[in-house]
Design an enzyme around this catalytic site. Structure first.
Site, short mmCIF file in Angstrom:
data_model
loop_
_atom_site.label_atom_id
_atom_site.label_comp_id
_atom_site.label_asym_id
_atom_site.label_seq_id
_atom_site.Cartn_x
_atom_site.Cartn_y
_atom_site.Cartn_z
CB CYS A 50 -0.98 -0.01 1.03
SG CYS A 50 -0.21 -0.27 2.68
NE ARG A 52 8.29 1.14 -0.53
CZ ARG A 52 9.57 1.50 -0.55
NH1 ARG A 52 9.78 2.17 -1.51
NH2 ARG A 52 9.32 2.68 0.56
CG HIS A 99 15.23 2.25 -3.47
ND1 HIS A 99 14.88 3.36 -3.87
CD2 HIS A 99 14.25 1.28 -4.29
CE1 HIS A 99 13.26 3.08 -3.15
NE2 HIS A 99 12.93 1.66 -4.04
CB SER A 109 9.04 2.58 5.92
OG SER A 109 9.84 0.87 5.81
N PRO A 115 7.88 -3.69 10.36
CG PRO A 115 7.10 -4.84 12.09
CD PRO A 115 6.79 -3.71 11.75
CD GLN A 120 3.65 -5.49 3.26
OE1 GLN A 120 4.82 -3.83 3.48
NE2 GLN A 120 2.32 -4.52 3.47
CD GLU A 192 2.16 -9.25 6.10
OE1 GLU A 192 3.33 -9.03 7.08
OE2 GLU A 192 2.37 -9.96 5.15
CG MET A 193 -0.92 -2.16 7.13
SD MET A 193 0.71 -1.80 8.13
CE MET A 193 -0.36 -0.71 9.84
CB CYS A 194 -5.63 -5.28 8.83
SG CYS A 194 -7.65 -4.88 10.01
#
Lengths: 434, 271
Positions: A50, A52, A99, A109, A115, A120, A192-194
């Site tokens: 979400c 990049r 990069h 980030s 993490p 991802q 994952e993020m949620c």
């Protein structure tokens, strides 16, 4: 072979652009195959999170390759290149390596040290490996990136002190609700993020958790994990008013929560404030929901501001991490260039040998009578001449592997002898790696 | 003695307010604590001034605009100190103390001399009626301060401007709570002030209610706050809407207090 990177991130593009360029994880085969089918592009990996969207690729022609990748992004997503171009960055060679190592180590980030990014990239690499779009160079390259990330994580405090987006969300919730101990968190969708954000809220201490998902079993499973309550996705709006903090991250292509729905919901809960965090790309929640009285809507982008203040404290650890990245870049490049010399020599020898054989065959055919071992002797003679001739340049090339001139030599050789370097076979490279 | 105490109070409030305002932009904890202690000392001196004036005049010192404004200011600081301690938000002072300072400063523009008590005010009700009214006003003033902070904080959150000021301000729920708590004290006080006034009016003027401008505007103020509290309990007027209403209520209340006295001639026009 050159590694190139083309992409955009939270630093160059707002979420509106990023969501348009995002690749759905379930449909990676098509873009990956399309990428390696492009001329000049030999290997490709797509990283789409979400924050990049980036393409890592290998090419002979740096400028052409980068242009092709840019055009690919524009054409694949139906966005005019003029619109997209200002948001895109591109790197090649050492800068590309730096990069990607930085991205994997979570130094690039939105929330430095978070993490999720490593996982991802691993998933993205998994797709590339599955659909065979990544070859020996990117395989090695990404494995190196993973090990750099691991080093950064173990050798610096960047991860342990990491203030993730999830943490930022908790901080922001505290600015709305003060005390979270009597608040309820609702998860819409999974990801994952949620889940990470939900865990942070639970650790901070909330009253309860509700989970809903298109597939109810998934919701039940997650609810069990969080000691919460699973809610049928169809009944979302019958339960939404009971939630104070909503984390949304579904794969829905359209907005699932609109301002009109929320007018009713907020009235049902007697105007008590609600805090929405939209983690999904494309977004789940209509941005206009933020205009509804007492509702505060944040996207992952917006959470940035909350953590900006913490960045300074962590810059020291980040410096350490940057040093590790620099060290590893050197190592990786040594390998990458060693990869360059050998196939060049192989091609050169092949070319010489081809001429030698052709000429030998012609000579042998013109002789009517031959002494019994003439053919063998001639073969040995011509081979010896060829080997002697090639010995000098080969050893010079191998010697310069350590220095910075071999790129020049290889380039010259390739031009002088018109060498076509084909992608080396896996076995050859297996040997070379050792 | 009286004047000395008064100007001491004014001086201390001025410095304390300045520190509270600096605290708003330079969030050092020491500044907040210093301002808190200073304002507390100011409050004690202010109390001493009020008691001294009571002793010197022999009646409740809320009989003219100078005295009323001073008492109003005293009540605002008193209520503020209670809430600041309870909710531990120094920054509330940055929004409330300027108001108290302003009230006290305005009070100097009116005649400060102690006058013999107006015969109409010679009653036991004077102390009860006026102190209730001004204590009520003071809670409304603190509610106003918290509501202004609420609107600012809510604006920061909505527009996602999460700067230093945002970090300083307490959570929305805390501000909403302070504003609401103030009203739950202020509203009964105002109610009681109106009832006691009516009873007093019956004994003094022979009628409970005579639609004197002060009475009318007090009723309007009462209705605004009643609507706000009612709305909160039933349909849930909280957050932004409650904050706006509380601010509106405060301005109507200010008019009831100052505007009526200065602009609308009536039975309450004590100057």
């Amino acid at each position: 072979m050159n590694i190139i990177v083309v992409g955009l991130s939270h630093k160059t593009a707002a979420v509106e652009i990023r969501e348009k360029v995002a690749f759905a994880p379930t449909q990676m085969e098509k873009p990956l195959h399309a990428l390696v089918a492009l001329p000049d592009i030999t290997e490709a990996v797509i990283v789409s999170t979400c924050n990049r969207v980036e393409i890592y690729a290998t090419t002979r022609d740096i400028a052409g390759g980068i242009a092709r990748l840019k055009r690919f992004l524009s054409e694949y997503h139906n966005i005019p290149l003029e619109t997209l171009e200002p948001h895109l960055y591109s790197y090649h060679g050492e800068a590309a390596t730096r990069h990607v190592f930085r991205v994997a180590s979570s130094l690039d980030s939105m929330v430095v040290g978070e993490p999720q990014i490593l996982g991802q990239i691993k998933t993205s690499y998994g797709y590339a490996a599955e659909y065979k779009s990544s070859g020996i160079i990117l395989n090695r390259f990404l494995h190196k990136a993973f090990s750099v990330a691991k080093r950064v994580r173990t050798e610096t405090k960047i991860a342990s002190s990491a203030v993730s987006v999830a943490f930022a969300a908790v901080e922001l919730a505290k600015k709305i609700f003060g005390d979270l101990s009597d608040k309820t968190v609702m998860l819409i969708g999974a990801g994952e993020m949620c889940e990470l954000a939900a865990k942070h809220f639970i650790n901070t201490g909330v009253r309860g958790v509700m989970v809903t998902n298109r597939t109810f079993e998934r919701a039940v499973k997650l609810a069990e994990e969080f000691d919460g309550k699973a809610v049928n996705y169809e009944d979302l709006f019958d339960h939404l008013h009971k939630a104070d903090i909503i984390l949304s991250s579904t794969g829905a292509p359209h907005f699932i929560i609109k301002p009109k729905d929320m007018e009713d919901v907020i009235r049902r809960r007697k105007m008590r404030p609600m805090f929405f965090i939209d983690i999904a790309v494309p977004r789940d929640i209509d941005p206009k929901v933020n205009d509804v009285e007492n509702i505060y809507l944040y996207t992952v982008d917006d959470l940035n501001g909350v953590v900006a203040t913490n960045l300074e404290q962590r810059s020291k650890e980040a410096e350490k991490a940057e040093a590790i990245v620099e060290q590893e870049i050197g190592q990786f490049f040594k390998w990458l260039s060693s990869l360059e010399v050998t196939p060049t020599i192989v091609a050169l020898r092949g070319k010489f040998d081809e001429i030698r054989r052709a000429e030998l065959a012609k000579t042998l055919a013109s002789w009517k009578e031959l002494p019994p071992d003439a053919e063998k002797k001639l073969e040995a003679l011509t081979s010896a001449i060829m080997n002697k001739l090639l010995h000098q340049p080969t050893s010079v090339l191998k010697r310069t592997e350590e220095g910075n001139r071999n790129d020049l030599y290889i380039d010259a050789l390739r031009n002088l002898f018109e060498l076509e370097t084909t992608r080396p076979a896996e076995e050859d490279l297996g040997e070379l790696e050792e | 003695m009286n004047a000395l105490l008064f100007y001491c109070t004014l001086g201390i409030y001025l410095v304390a307010t300045a520190i509270y305002l600096i605290y708003l932009v330079k969030p050092r904890d020491i500044l907040g604590r210093a301002a808190h202690w200073l304002i507390s000392i100011g409050f004690i001196v202010h109390c001493a001034f009020t008691v001294n004036r009571f002793m010197e005049s022999g009646h409740t010192p809320i009989t003219n605009l100078h005295e009323s404004l001073s008492f109003f200011s005293l009540a605002v600081i008193g209520v503020f100190i209670i809430f600041e301690r309870k909710y531990r938000v120094f920054i509330l002072g940055s929004f409330v103390t300027p108001l108290a300072l302003l009230l006290l400063a305005i009070s100097t523009t009116f005649p400060t001399a102690i006058m013999p008590l107006n015969p109409a005010l010679k009653s036991r009700w004077l102390a009860v009626h006026t102190s209730m009214a001004f204590l009520g006003y003071a809670t409304f003033a603190v509610s106003f301060g918290a509501s202004v902070m609420y609107l600012i904080q809510s604006h920061f959150l909505k527009s996602r401007k999460l700067g230093a000021m945002f970090q300083r301000l307490p959570s929305l729920d805390t501000l909403d709570e302070i504003s609401y708590r103030c009203l739950t004290f202020g509203f009964p006080l105002l109610t009681f002030a109106i009832i006691s006034g009516a009873i007093w009016a019956e004994t003094a003027w022979g009628t409970y209610w005579s639609w004197d401008p002060k009475e009318t505007w007090s009723l309007i103020t009462w209705f605004v706050y009643a609507a706000l509290l009612h709305g909160r309990l039933t349909t849930g007027w909280r957050g932004r809407k409650a904050a706006i209403l509380s601010i509106l209520g405060f301005f109507i209340m200010l008019f009831t207090f100052l505007g009526v006295n200065l602009l609308l001639p009536g039975l309450h026009s004590y100057k």
